[in-house]
Design a protein around this motif. Structure first.
Motif, PDB file in Angstrom:
ATOM      1  N   GLU A  44      46.211  16.591  11.809  1.00 46.79           N
ATOM      2  CA  GLU A  44      46.760  17.844  11.301  1.00 46.79           C
ATOM      3  C   GLU A  44      46.794  18.904  12.388  1.00 46.79           C
ATOM      4  OE1 GLU A  44      48.306  20.961   9.223  1.00 46.79           O
ATOM      5  OE2 GLU A  44      48.361  18.809   8.779  1.00 46.79           O
ATOM      6  N   ALA A  45      45.732  18.991  13.191  1.00 45.01           N
ATOM      7  CA  ALA A  45      45.697  19.974  14.278  1.00 45.01           C
ATOM      8  C   ALA A  45      46.789  19.701  15.301  1.00 45.01           C
ATOM      9  CB  ALA A  45      44.327  19.966  14.952  1.00 45.01           C
ATOM     10  N   MET A  46      46.974  18.435  15.656  1.00 47.52           N
ATOM     11  CA  MET A  46      47.997  18.082  16.629  1.00 47.52           C
ATOM     12  C   MET A  46      49.385  18.426  16.099  1.00 47.52           C
ATOM     13  SD  MET A  46      46.478  16.807  19.332  1.00 47.52           S
ATOM     14  CE  MET A  46      47.436  15.591  20.187  1.00 47.52           C
ATOM     15  N   LYS A  47      49.601  18.221  14.804  1.00 50.94           N
ATOM     16  CA  LYS A  47      50.884  18.558  14.199  1.00 50.94           C
ATOM     17  C   LYS A  47      51.150  20.058  14.322  1.00 50.94           C
ATOM     18  CE  LYS A  47      53.368  18.456   9.792  1.00 50.94           C
ATOM     19  NZ  LYS A  47      53.291  18.079   8.351  1.00 50.94           N
ATOM     20  N   GLN A  48      50.128  20.869  14.052  1.00 49.15           N
ATOM     21  CA  GLN A  48      50.306  22.314  14.148  1.00 49.15           C
ATOM     22  C   GLN A  48      50.608  22.745  15.580  1.00 49.15           C
ATOM     23  OE1 GLN A  48      47.367  24.813  12.266  1.00 49.15           O
ATOM     24  NE2 GLN A  48      47.010  23.358  10.618  1.00 49.15           N
ATOM     25  N   ILE A  49      49.903  22.162  16.537  1.00 50.91           N
ATOM     26  CA  ILE A  49      50.109  22.543  17.933  1.00 50.91           C
ATOM     27  C   ILE A  49      51.469  22.046  18.436  1.00 50.91           C
ATOM     28  CG2 ILE A  49      49.230  22.368  20.281  1.00 50.91           C
ATOM     29  CD1 ILE A  49      46.429  21.928  19.001  1.00 50.91           C
ATOM     30  N   GLU A  50      51.898  20.878  17.993  1.00 55.42           N
ATOM     31  CA  GLU A  50      53.199  20.345  18.393  1.00 55.42           C
ATOM     32  C   GLU A  50      54.327  21.282  18.003  1.00 55.42           C
ATOM     33  OE1 GLU A  50      53.422  16.505  16.651  1.00 55.42           O
ATOM     34  OE2 GLU A  50      52.284  15.526  18.237  1.00 55.42           O
ATOM     35  N   GLU A  51      54.154  21.985  16.894  1.00 55.82           N
ATOM     36  CA  GLU A  51      55.193  22.890  16.442  1.00 55.82           C
ATOM     37  C   GLU A  51      55.401  24.045  17.415  1.00 55.82           C
ATOM     38  OE1 GLU A  51      53.917  24.022  12.578  1.00 55.82           O
ATOM     39  OE2 GLU A  51      54.500  22.137  11.633  1.00 55.82           O
ATOM     40  N   THR A  52      54.415  24.340  18.239  1.00 58.52           N
ATOM     41  CA  THR A  52      54.549  25.417  19.224  1.00 58.52           C
ATOM     42  C   THR A  52      55.057  24.914  20.573  1.00 58.52           C
ATOM     43  OG1 THR A  52      52.297  25.230  20.124  1.00 58.52           O
ATOM     44  CG2 THR A  52      52.591  26.571  18.133  1.00 58.52           C
TER      45      THR A  52
END
Length: 279
Positions: free
Chosen positions: A267-275
């Motif tokens: 989930e954290a990686m998904k959020q960071i990927e969006e940036t």
């Protein structure tokens, strides 16, 4: 040198490294690593004069960085790898038995880019001040940079080093505080009450700058201003958010030294990927 957008994307990549490393090791300190990622990315890619190809521990002819808050190795190792001190693939060995990427920076295994072992909190500023004085005596024009934590600043040795640096006029010393208001046991105000840090540093005789530690332009401006101030050392207090970049990690001491689970990592990686965008 990178432009603002490139620095922002690189800082996001560094945060991905941090989350992945700590999750894989099931150990480490992601909170402060995430909060300091922006200004340390700017430091390593745009501000500090350093060359991995010619780096030596004595720091001759280059700027020097000391991580006083030595538990924040995830951000440190990511930046060392991404600026060419060792292969990025080595980040996968973080905290494994026999690795050079230990939980706190160590010089025993000769890890390139690490000038000083650290992690006993409060000691890094003393080491940085000593190196800065050495550069003064050797008539070098390079800077010494050091990053402290705001919780770490409850250590008395920080303030002994602060007095030493002013006494010797170390205007080649630029310190940073990751001012996220959190430490392992709670908020800094609830544990020991840091109070008005800008006023305290000014009272100790330092040039003091306060900047938004998540605004890349403000970060670069703060470093540029620091280099114009002469006669005494500089402290840049970067206002940050612990765990910045991941919503369930942000703004709490709970992620000071806690590893995300595999599901939380995803989930954290998904959020960071969006940036990150196309990077």
């Amino acid at each position: 040198m990178k432009n603002i957008k490139e620095l922002e994307k690189t800082a996001s990549q560094v945060r991905r490294d941090i989350v992945r490393m700590v999750s894989q090791a099931n150990s480490g300190h992601p909170g402060g690593s995430m909060s300091s990622a922006d200004f340390l990315t700017a430091l390593y890619f745009n501000v500090m004069q350093h060359d991995p190809a010619t780096w030596t521990r004595d720091g001759k002819g280059q700027d020097v960085f000391i991580l006083s808050a030595g538990h924040l190795t995830p951000v440190y190792y990511s930046l060392l790898a991404r600026t060419g001190y060792f292969p990025v693939a080595d980040l996968a060995t973080f905290r494994r038995f026999g690795t050079s990427l230990q939980g706190h920076p160590s010089v025993r295994k000769g890890l390139r880019g690490v000038t000083q072992a650290s992690g006993s909190l409060g000691q890094g500023l003393s080491a940085a001040a000593g190196i800065a004085l050495g550069k003064k005596l050797d008539k070098e024009n390079n800077y010494v940079y050091v990053m402290c934590g705001d919780g770490e600043s409850e250590e008395g040795q920080i303030w002994e080093a602060a007095m030493f640096a002013v006494h010797h006029g170390l205007d080649n010393l630029i310190a940073m505080t990751d001012w996220n208001g959190q430490q392992i046991d709670g908020t800094t105000e609830s544990v020991a009450g840091n109070g008005n840090l800008p006023a305290i540093w000014e009272a100790f005789g330092w040039n003091t700058i306060v900047a938004d530690g998540h605004d890349m332009q403000a970060i670069l401006d703060a470093f540029a201003k620091a280099k114009t101030l002469k006669g005494k050392p500089v402290m840049i207090l970067f206002k940050t958010d612990m765990g910045h970049g991941v919503d369930f990690m942000a703004g709490t001491c709970k992620w000071h030294g806690k590893a995300p689970s595999a599901e939380q990592c995803t989930e954290a990686m998904k959020q960071i990927e969006e940036t990150l965008g196309d990077f």
